[in-house]
Motif scaffolding. Structure first.
Motif, PDB file in Angstrom:
ATOM      1  N   ILE A  61     -15.837 -95.294  86.955  1.00 36.19           N
ATOM      2  CA  ILE A  61     -16.875 -96.319  87.595  1.00 36.19           C
ATOM      3  C   ILE A  61     -17.922 -96.508  86.016  1.00 36.19           C
ATOM      4  O   ILE A  61     -18.180 -97.152  85.733  1.00 36.19           O
ATOM      5  CB  ILE A  61     -18.208 -96.206  88.920  1.00 36.19           C
ATOM      6  CG1 ILE A  61     -16.765 -96.115  90.018  1.00 36.19           C
ATOM      7  CG2 ILE A  61     -19.364 -97.109  88.510  1.00 36.19           C
ATOM      8  CD1 ILE A  61     -17.403 -96.105  91.295  1.00 36.19           C
ATOM      9  N   TYR A  62     -18.475 -94.982  85.177  1.00 36.77           N
ATOM     10  CA  TYR A  62     -18.856 -95.499  84.196  1.00 36.77           C
ATOM     11  C   TYR A  62     -18.414 -95.948  83.338  1.00 36.77           C
ATOM     12  O   TYR A  62     -18.715 -96.613  82.800  1.00 36.77           O
ATOM     13  CB  TYR A  62     -19.255 -93.918  84.095  1.00 36.77           C
ATOM     14  CG  TYR A  62     -21.150 -93.673  84.198  1.00 36.77           C
ATOM     15  CD1 TYR A  62     -20.692 -93.779  85.754  1.00 36.77           C
ATOM     16  CD2 TYR A  62     -21.249 -92.597  83.577  1.00 36.77           C
ATOM     17  CE1 TYR A  62     -22.016 -93.106  86.455  1.00 36.77           C
ATOM     18  CE2 TYR A  62     -22.635 -91.781  84.032  1.00 36.77           C
ATOM     19  CZ  TYR A  62     -23.095 -91.792  85.743  1.00 36.77           C
ATOM     20  OH  TYR A  62     -23.968 -91.453  85.812  1.00 36.77           O
ATOM     21  N   VAL A  63     -17.221 -95.798  82.691  1.00 35.35           N
ATOM     22  CA  VAL A  63     -16.570 -96.433  82.600  1.00 35.35           C
ATOM     23  C   VAL A  63     -16.025 -98.056  82.044  1.00 35.35           C
ATOM     24  O   VAL A  63     -16.423 -98.488  81.399  1.00 35.35           O
ATOM     25  CB  VAL A  63     -14.194 -96.041  81.884  1.00 35.35           C
ATOM     26  CG1 VAL A  63     -14.041 -96.710  80.917  1.00 35.35           C
ATOM     27  CG2 VAL A  63     -15.039 -94.220  81.465  1.00 35.35           C
TER      28      VAL A  63
ATOM     29  N   CYS B 290     -25.471 -94.756  85.283  1.00 36.04           N
ATOM     30  CA  CYS B 290     -24.830 -95.141  84.214  1.00 36.04           C
ATOM     31  C   CYS B 290     -25.730 -95.703  83.237  1.00 36.04           C
ATOM     32  O   CYS B 290     -25.582 -95.660  82.328  1.00 36.04           O
ATOM     33  CB  CYS B 290     -24.077 -95.691  84.449  1.00 36.04           C
ATOM     34  SG  CYS B 290     -22.335 -95.777  82.822  1.00 36.04           S
ATOM     35  N   ALA B 291     -25.768 -97.025  84.027  1.00 34.39           N
ATOM     36  CA  ALA B 291     -26.808 -97.889  82.842  1.00 34.39           C
ATOM     37  C   ALA B 291     -28.338 -96.804  82.536  1.00 34.39           C
ATOM     38  O   ALA B 291     -28.020 -96.886  81.413  1.00 34.39           O
ATOM     39  CB  ALA B 291     -27.566 -99.111  83.590  1.00 34.39           C
ATOM     40  N   GLU B 292     -28.865 -96.297  83.193  1.00 34.14           N
ATOM     41  CA  GLU B 292     -29.801 -95.589  82.703  1.00 34.14           C
ATOM     42  C   GLU B 292     -29.484 -94.182  82.396  1.00 34.14           C
ATOM     43  O   GLU B 292     -30.903 -94.424  80.954  1.00 34.14           O
ATOM     44  CB  GLU B 292     -30.054 -94.723  83.967  1.00 34.14           C
ATOM     45  CG  GLU B 292     -31.884 -93.712  84.073  1.00 34.14           C
ATOM     46  CD  GLU B 292     -32.460 -92.613  85.495  1.00 34.14           C
ATOM     47  OE1 GLU B 292     -33.028 -92.343  84.821  1.00 34.14           O
ATOM     48  OE2 GLU B 292     -31.936 -93.961  86.103  1.00 34.14           O
TER      49      GLU B 292
ATOM     50  N   LEU C 265     -24.803 -94.123  74.464  1.00 33.87           N
ATOM     51  CA  LEU C 265     -23.151 -94.384  74.336  1.00 33.87           C
ATOM     52  C   LEU C 265     -22.139 -92.582  74.976  1.00 33.87           C
ATOM     53  O   LEU C 265     -21.344 -92.381  75.489  1.00 33.87           O
ATOM     54  CB  LEU C 265     -22.656 -94.842  73.675  1.00 33.87           C
ATOM     55  CG  LEU C 265     -21.138 -95.177  73.751  1.00 33.87           C
ATOM     56  CD1 LEU C 265     -20.454 -95.851  75.086  1.00 33.87           C
ATOM     57  CD2 LEU C 265     -20.601 -96.245  72.352  1.00 33.87           C
ATOM     58  N   ASP C 266     -23.004 -91.734  73.337  1.00 31.57           N
ATOM     59  CA  ASP C 266     -22.260 -90.557  73.142  1.00 31.57           C
ATOM     60  C   ASP C 266     -22.421 -89.434  74.285  1.00 31.57           C
ATOM     61  O   ASP C 266     -21.632 -89.115  75.639  1.00 31.57           O
ATOM     62  CB  ASP C 266     -23.134 -89.951  72.053  1.00 31.57           C
ATOM     63  CG  ASP C 266     -21.937 -90.141  70.883  1.00 31.57           C
ATOM     64  OD1 ASP C 266     -21.429 -90.917  70.785  1.00 31.57           O
ATOM     65  OD2 ASP C 266     -23.434 -90.341  69.815  1.00 31.57           O
TER      66      ASP C 266
ATOM     67  N   ILE D 128     -13.686 -96.176  73.277  1.00 33.29           N
ATOM     68  CA  ILE D 128     -12.800 -94.974  75.352  1.00 33.29           C
ATOM     69  C   ILE D 128     -11.406 -94.679  74.450  1.00 33.29           C
ATOM     70  O   ILE D 128     -10.893 -93.659  75.274  1.00 33.29           O
ATOM     71  CB  ILE D 128     -12.676 -96.222  75.958  1.00 33.29           C
ATOM     72  CG1 ILE D 128     -13.814 -96.489  76.141  1.00 33.29           C
ATOM     73  CG2 ILE D 128     -12.056 -96.076  77.074  1.00 33.29           C
ATOM     74  CD1 ILE D 128     -14.293 -98.081  77.304  1.00 33.29           C
ATOM     75  N   ARG D 129     -10.002 -94.970  74.027  1.00 32.50           N
ATOM     76  CA  ARG D 129      -9.080 -94.844  74.142  1.00 32.50           C
ATOM     77  C   ARG D 129      -9.052 -93.382  73.014  1.00 32.50           C
ATOM     78  O   ARG D 129      -8.385 -92.382  72.921  1.00 32.50           O
ATOM     79  CB  ARG D 129      -8.412 -96.188  72.892  1.00 32.50           C
ATOM     80  CG  ARG D 129      -6.746 -95.589  72.616  1.00 32.50           C
ATOM     81  CD  ARG D 129      -6.119 -97.079  71.587  1.00 32.50           C
ATOM     82  NE  ARG D 129      -6.500 -96.693  70.617  1.00 32.50           N
ATOM     83  CZ  ARG D 129      -5.698 -96.148  69.574  1.00 32.50           C
ATOM     84  NH1 ARG D 129      -5.456 -95.077  69.459  1.00 32.50           N
ATOM     85  NH2 ARG D 129      -6.082 -96.181  68.684  1.00 32.50           N
TER      86      ARG D 129
END
Length: 140
Positions: A15-17, A61-63, A71-72, A115-116
């Protein structure tokens, strides 16, 4: 669901992705949000995930993403939570969300590349996954 709480489940990591791809261009479209909901509702990987936790998981995730190095940090918790066998699945779901609204901007494309790399999805596998997403979300 923050990084200081218990570790993420593999489903939460997926879900985070999807959330980071949707948020990549600073506009989470209704189509992208609908796609995330449908994926969670229908794919076998989410069959034991409590769907009532989808909104709180996406919010966590947004938080995390809102932090200076967000992002890291998201990538770190996702990598820690995802077994290697689910990394192509994560990339496929990311591609589905990017393709769902019919327009993948430069921000989304760059994030897919990140992501890849972070999930070590081979280039040939990634190309096949990307082509499948384009085919599934094509419009007349």
């Amino acid at each position: 669901m923050s990084s200081s709480a218990s570790p993420l489940s593999p489903q939460a990591a997926l879900i985070y992705v999807m959330v980071i791809v949707s948020a990549a261009d600073s506009e989470m479209t209704d189509r992208e949000l609908y796609t995330i909901g449908e994926i969670v509702k229908t794919l076998p990987i989410f069959e034991d995930f409590d769907r009532e936790k989808l909104v709180s998981t996406a919010s966590a995730c947004a938080e995390l993403l809102s932090n200076e190095d967000g992002l890291d940090r998201v990538f770190d918790v996702v990598e820690a939570a995802l077994p290697v066998r689910l990394r192509e699945t994560a990339y496929a779901l990311a591609c589905d969300v990017a393709a769902s609204d019919g327009k993948a901007g430069q921000e989304e494309l760059r994030l897919l590349e990140m992501i890849r790399h972070r999930l070590s999805v081979e280039r040939l596998s990634a190309a096949a996954i990307e082509r499948g997403a384009r085919a599934r979300y094509a419009r007349v």
